[in-house]
Design a protein around this motif. Structure first.
Motif: not given
Length: 525
Positions: A5-7, A23-32, A49-60, A82-84
């Protein structure tokens, strides 16, 4: 297998952030993602808008307005962590990144690397015993309370600090912690991250202490990890390849550093130049390449030290390997006021400051005592400033957090003018051509050591034509250089006429330029 999970702490370039997240979510990793609260709302909207529908992306959950050296950077990191932790229960590692970072290994290599040892990767050196801090404050970062931003409110920062010193308002470091220091770019295991979050809730005294330390992003996580994790489970290193110059500024990487970066024993690198599009594209493709193989040479730091060392002792050769791309930045504007009468340029500069609020510096390459911020020693002498001119200018741009800046130079500094005008940045010159009386030229000769109080009138009479000719020669050389953005104002011209070159030089309206041209007693000696 490791799942990262990238911070990500970032504040600009939404397109690059979107690309990095994909890039990072395409291989199964995630990002906050924490996007600075000071940044443009439209940029943040674009990212959402660009990343909101990606389940492997979260925002603080909250955007903090971050400032260099402030607690806000740690607070933003904790919000993203905390979000991640909540959103990605299967994440095994949490890796801190900035928007200037890029992967220099494939995802397969990174996962295998983290699976090899059950440890945390973080620089954590003893704060007082190590020599991690090279210059400036050390214990004062901790034992005094720092509530003002040193870059944005320097007077308040300094005044508060000196007042606490005079009043003896030192404070104790929490007794049970041993403060550590190191790079803010770490990779920590899930268990460690959960322990840290628990610690932040259980120890408000430690949290209060770090909130008013200076540059806590170099001490907070470093101290807590060493406090709660057994030493045998800590590798005191960062997995992000970064290098600093002798003056504390990060080395920037460009398109031709691709092979060098791949050979280093690290997973990511920073800083990648914003203009290095080819490098970023190649590294993004590499992250998804499961077949990529890597030959680790790890020579980067030694090579950098050797090559820059040759330059310092005068063994120059062509363009230095590490300086071939040492541009000020294509997006930056350097405006240079050129005038032989320094007091005239300083009067004009003061008026420009009042009208435009553009950061401005006087004769930094000519006067030793020119007011400059502490830049790690590069500003200490005229020799250093001249040798490392571009590095100095980049540091001033970064210090003032601006893309526009004004400096003054003597017309005799033709080599400096040619260097800066040859840069990829936008460089403008405003030459102020003055009238030189005999009295002024005699005074100038004495100031620069060509004459003294005991010099005879006959000697001065022979010397004056030479000095006058020199001033004309310098102006002619500047004109012959045919600089692209070279504007001239004359002492004998009307204010209305001089307002025209001022307007072009500063990119301001005619009325504002006329106000500057009408500066009281501008040409008085």
């Amino acid at each position: 297998m490791a799942k990262i999970a990238y911070i990500l702490l970032c504040h600009k370039d939404p397109d690059a952030i979107i690309a990095q997240a994909r890039m990072v979510t395409a291989v199964g990793d995630c990002i906050a993602i924490h996007f600075d609260g000071r940044a443009q709302a439209d940029d943040f909207r674009q990212i959402r808008d660009a990343l909101g529908g990606n389940p492997n992306v979260i925002f603080a959950r909250k955007r903090i307005k971050c400032g260099w050296g402030e607690w806000s950077l740690v607070q933003a990191s904790l919000l993203a962590v905390e979000a991640a932790v909540r959103a990605f229960p299967r994440a095994t590692h949490f890796y801190m990144l900035s928007g200037d970072c890029a992967a220099i290994k494939s995802a397969r290599y990174a996962h295998a690397f983290l699976d090899a040892e059950d440890v945390d990767y973080i620089e954590s050196f003893d704060y007082f015993e190590s020599d991690w801090i090279k210059t400036g404050m050390k214990k004062e970062r901790l034992i005094y309370r720092h509530i003002f931003n040193e870059r944005k409110h320097k007077w308040l920062f300094d005044t508060s600090f000196h007042l606490q010193q005079r009043l003896g308002l030192q404070r104790a470091i929490p007794a049970d912690i041993q403060v550590q220091i190191g790079s803010q770019w770490w990779c920590l295991r899930r268990r460690t991250m959960e322990w840290i979050l628990d610690f932040t809730r259980q120890r408000p005294d430690v949290m209060r202490f770090f909130r008013t330390t200076w540059i806590p992003d170099e001490t907070f996580f470093q101290t807590l990890v060493r406090h709660i994790v057994p030493e045998s489970e800590i590798r005191t290193r960062t997995l992000t390849f970064l290098m600093f110059t002798d003056y504390g500024m990060p080395q920037t990487f460009y398109n031709d550093h691709y092979d060098l970066l791949l050979g280093q024993d690290f997973l990511f690198a920073r800083k990648i130049s914003a203009e290095a599009d080819e490098l970023k594209e190649r590294l993004a493709a590499l992250y998804a390449d499961d077949e990529a193989e890597f030959q680790i040479s790890n020579e980067g730091r030694n090579l950098f030290k050797f090559l820059t060392g040759r330059g310092r002792i005068g063994r120059r050769f062509a363009s230095r390997f590490w300086e071939t791309e040492s541009t000020l930045g294509r997006h930056r504007e350097l405006m240079i006021i050129v005038c032989k009468k320094w007091h005239v340029a300083k009067r004009l500069l003061e008026r420009v400051r009042q009208i435009t609020n553009v950061p401005a510096t006087e004769y930094l390459f000519n006067e030793e005592d020119t007011a400059l911020p502490d830049l790690g020693g590069i500003q200490a002498s005229l020799g250093k400033r001249t040798r490392h001119r571009r590095a100095l200018m980049r540091m001033l741009f970064d210090y003032h957090e601006t893309d526009r800046m004004i400096v003054c130079m003597d017309p005799g500094n033709l080599d400096l003018l040619e260097d800066f005008c040859g840069d990829r940045s936008i460089t403008r010159l405003l030459e102020i051509q003055c009238v030189f009386s005999d009295e002024y030229l005699i005074g100038h000769a004495m100031r620069v050591g060509l004459a003294g109080e005991q010099t005879s009138d006959e000697t001065l009479a022979r010397l004056l034509p030479t000095i006058r000719g020199e001033t004309t020669y310098e102006s002619d050389k500047i004109r012959d250089a045919d600089f692209e953005h070279h504007y001239i104002m004359h002492q004998n011209a009307s204010d209305e006429d001089n307002a025209v070159p001022i307007s072009k030089f500063l990119s301001i309206g005619y009325d504002a330029a006329l106000s500057i041209a009408r500066t009281d007693h501008l040409f008085a000696d």
